[in-house]
Design an enzyme around this catalytic site. Structure first.
Site, PDB file in Angstrom:
ATOM      1  CE  LYS A   1      -0.659   2.432  -4.008  1.00 12.03           C
ATOM      2  NZ  LYS A   1       0.097   0.368  -4.506  1.00 12.03           N
TER       3      LYS A   1
ATOM      4  CB  SER B   1      -0.751  -0.232   1.230  1.00  9.32           C
ATOM      5  OG  SER B   1      -1.597   1.499   1.404  1.00  9.32           O
TER       6      SER B   1
ATOM      7  CE1 TYR C   1      -0.297   5.161  -5.798  1.00 14.82           C
ATOM      8  CE2 TYR C   1       0.116   6.995  -3.414  1.00 14.82           C
ATOM      9  CZ  TYR C   1       0.628   5.256  -4.299  1.00 14.82           C
ATOM     10  OH  TYR C   1       1.021   4.619  -3.756  1.00 14.82           O
TER      11      TYR C   1
END
Length: 278
Positions: A154, A135, A150
């Site tokens: 994650k 992650s 983004y």
């Protein structure tokens, strides 16, 4: 030779490449993926007894299954899966198109899920294994202007890995979330960071954050990817590995600040927010 066989995605550069080289140097056998197997072979340079480079399209389930089966057949088993492949995406939520956002989720989230689905039958059959899902500290704290999508990918990795760890525990399989801070790789370069095609002039804070990441942080990150690889290998050898693995002093500082902020928010409205029962 170490007995565990590793399978690492996104291994042609950055943390993935550092991890593969470190594993081979320590005597492990490794299958690794990239979009181009020849480039990966050239970057690593090891022979077929210990290293199997694979070209893999992570969004193609059949291709993923074929690669995992090939790796298991080549080495006789798989023990550690590292979902490392992914890329960054910069742009305010309003700026990013549906295609840009979905493309980031396709690789960072659904690509990892494809690998997990195809690897688990092998690990369950062995009644052992360990899955590392890479992650980011941006998957634990999302207050980075211009990196919302983004970070969302994650955050998704964090969520499904927590569920995964519980689901596969009865089969003797471990799962670990790797949350790196800033490590000196090519992640912030043009090769690994996509930028929105539709910038909106009013988002000055987003442009400033984007510029800082591309021009100030890039090449000056405090983390050493070689040392990060050593930590991942050491955790894989633990009998009871952690679910959450934060990498880097900066990641620890940001995580502690996020936890403190959550606790502060909870206490601020505790009496009001807990008086909700019938």
């Amino acid at each position: 030779m170490k007995t565990k066989v590793w399978f690492v995605t996104g291994a042609s550069k950055g943390l993935g490449l550092s991890l593969v080289k470190k594993l081979l140097a320590e005597g492990y056998r490794v299958a690794a993926t990239s979009r181009n197997a020849d480039d990966l072979q050239q970057a690593v340079g090891a022979g077929p007894d210990t290293f199997l480079p694979l070209a893999m399209d992570l969004v193609d389930e059949r291709n993923v299954e074929q690669g995992i089966r090939q790796a298991a057949a080549h080495f006789g088993r798989l023990d550690v899966i590292v979902n490392n492949a992914g890329y960054g995406l910069a742009g305010a939520l309003e700026e990013l198109s549906d295609a840009e956002a979905r493309g980031n989720f396709d690789i960072n989230v659904f690509g990892s899920l494809n690998v997990i689905r195809k690897a688990l039958p092998i690990l369950r059959g062995q009644q052992s294994g360990h899955i590392f899902n890479v992650s980011s500290i941006g998957g634990f704290i999302g207050t980075f202007p211009g990196f919302g999508i983004y970070c969302a990918t994650k955050f998704a990795v964090q969520g499904f890995t927590e569920s995964l760890a519980t689901e596969v525990k009865p089969f003797g399989i471990h799962a670990t979330i790797v949350s790196p801070g800033y490590f000196r790789t090519s992640f912030l370069s043009n090769a690994s960071l996509n930028v929105t095609q539709h910038e909106i002039a009013e988002y000055r804070n987003v442009r400033e954050a984007q510029s800082v990441h591309q021009h100030s942080y890039n090449g000056n990150q405090p983390g050493d990817p070689e040392k990060a690889a050593e930590v991942i290998i050491a955790v894989a050898e633990q009998q009871e590995p952690p679910l959450h693995l934060f990498l880097g002093a900066d990641a620890y500082d940001l995580a502690v600040a996020k936890i403190s902020s959550i606790q502060k928010d909870m206490e601020h409205v505790r009496a009001l927010a807990t008086a909700t029962g019938f």
